[in-house]
Design a protein around this motif. Structure first.
Motif, mmCIF file in Angstrom:
data_model
loop_
_atom_site.group_PDB
_atom_site.id
_atom_site.type_symbol
_atom_site.label_atom_id
_atom_site.label_comp_id
_atom_site.label_asym_id
_atom_site.label_seq_id
_atom_site.Cartn_x
_atom_site.Cartn_y
_atom_site.Cartn_z
ATOM 1 N N GLU A 124 0.838 -1.214 0.000
ATOM 2 C CA GLU A 124 0.000 0.000 0.000
ATOM 3 C C GLU A 124 0.868 1.258 0.000
ATOM 4 O OE1 GLU A 124 -2.923 -0.513 -0.697
ATOM 5 O OE2 GLU A 124 -3.388 -2.513 0.041
ATOM 6 N N ILE A 125 1.859 1.278 -0.882
ATOM 7 C CA ILE A 125 2.805 2.391 -0.949
ATOM 8 C C ILE A 125 2.109 3.708 -1.292
ATOM 9 C CG2 ILE A 125 3.373 2.054 -3.412
ATOM 10 C CD1 ILE A 125 5.946 2.828 -0.694
ATOM 11 N N GLY A 126 0.964 3.620 -1.957
ATOM 12 C CA GLY A 126 0.231 4.823 -2.335
ATOM 13 C C GLY A 126 -0.343 5.592 -1.165
ATOM 14 N N GLU A 127 -0.309 4.996 0.037
ATOM 15 C CA GLU A 127 -0.860 5.652 1.229
ATOM 16 C C GLU A 127 0.185 6.461 1.996
ATOM 17 O OE1 GLU A 127 -4.117 5.461 1.541
ATOM 18 O OE2 GLU A 127 -4.107 4.126 -0.201
ATOM 19 N N ILE A 145 10.851 -3.620 -2.489
ATOM 20 C CA ILE A 145 9.742 -4.068 -3.330
ATOM 21 C C ILE A 145 8.501 -3.378 -2.790
ATOM 22 C CG2 ILE A 145 8.397 -6.030 -4.180
ATOM 23 C CD1 ILE A 145 10.801 -7.825 -3.635
ATOM 24 N N ALA A 146 7.807 -2.658 -3.648
ATOM 25 C CA ALA A 146 6.610 -1.940 -3.238
ATOM 26 C C ALA A 146 5.394 -2.513 -3.946
ATOM 27 C CB ALA A 146 6.757 -0.448 -3.558
ATOM 28 N N ALA A 147 4.230 -2.274 -3.366
ATOM 29 C CA ALA A 147 2.995 -2.762 -3.976
ATOM 30 C C ALA A 147 1.868 -1.768 -3.718
ATOM 31 C CB ALA A 147 2.616 -4.140 -3.415
ATOM 32 N N THR A 148 0.913 -1.767 -4.622
ATOM 33 C CA THR A 148 -0.247 -0.894 -4.452
ATOM 34 C C THR A 148 -1.419 -1.418 -5.262
ATOM 35 O OG1 THR A 148 -1.036 1.391 -4.607
ATOM 36 C CG2 THR A 148 0.401 0.630 -6.382
#
Length: 198
Positions: free
Chosen positions: A105-108, A142-145
């Motif tokens: 949830e990197i977008g947060e 490693i990021a995820a969204t």
């Protein structure tokens, strides 16, 4: 090779080929897809097949941590940095040293934490909250969204320079409706948190 990720659909096999390709490299990876498509499983698979596999895999859900605490959670803090900081505390980046950190949830991430993360990606260093000395770091990110980060950039909610640093090697996880032939595998395996949950 990917015993936690079940299915034989062309869409899933394409994802696994990309995982196998990027794992030996040390590139930053951005995993996108709807909630429940197995983004953390992909991150773990990349870590297990990397040269960092014997070191820590640290997972952080950026949406589950209060905005005012996320910087401390990621980078640690010094004693007295804020009310309640009664002792020095290591952050997740220090705990992941030599290994992999998975930022879900990197977008947060709030704007100020985005700046600090950008510094980590560019300079390989950070400061603890309330600290003044730089700490060098060797961590694969490693990021995820599940968010559309390009739309968030257009809305002024996400930094474009951070997006480009994260999006070095993008992997998009297909939703189950895009790979219906995998449904029998999920029903047979019943893996909690498997890539087939949707």
């Amino acid at each position: 090779m990917f015993d936690e990720i079940v299915g034989e659909s062309p869409a899933l096999q394409a994802v696994l080929k990309r995982v196998a390709k990027v794992a030996p490299a040390d590139s930053t990876v951005l995993v996108t897809g709807e909630t429940g498509t197995g983004k953390e499983l992909v991150a773990r698979a990349i870590h297990r097949r990397s040269r960092r596999s014997t070191r820590a895999f640290v997972s952080v859900n950026c949406a589950a941590i209060p905005r005012e605490l996320i910087a401390s959670e990621l980078f640690g803090h010094e004693k007295g940095a804020f009310t309640g900081a009664i002792q020095q505390r290591f952050g997740r980046f220090e705990l992941a040293e030599g290994g992999t950190i998975f930022l879900d949830e990197i977008g947060e991430l709030p704007a100020e934490t985005q700046i600090a993360l950008l510094r980590v990606l560019q300079e390989r260093e950070f400061e603890r909250v309330g600290g003044s000395s730089c700490i060098r770091t060797d961590v694969r990110v490693i990021a995820a969204t599940n968010r559309d980060l390009e739309a968030a950039i257009a809305a002024g909610l996400f930094r474009s320079d951070l997006f480009y640093r994260l999006n070095v090697f993008p992997i998009e996880m297909p939703a189950l409706r895009q790979r219906r032939e995998d449904i029998p595998f999920g029903a047979r395996e019943k893996l909690p948190g498997s890539a087939l949950e949707n």
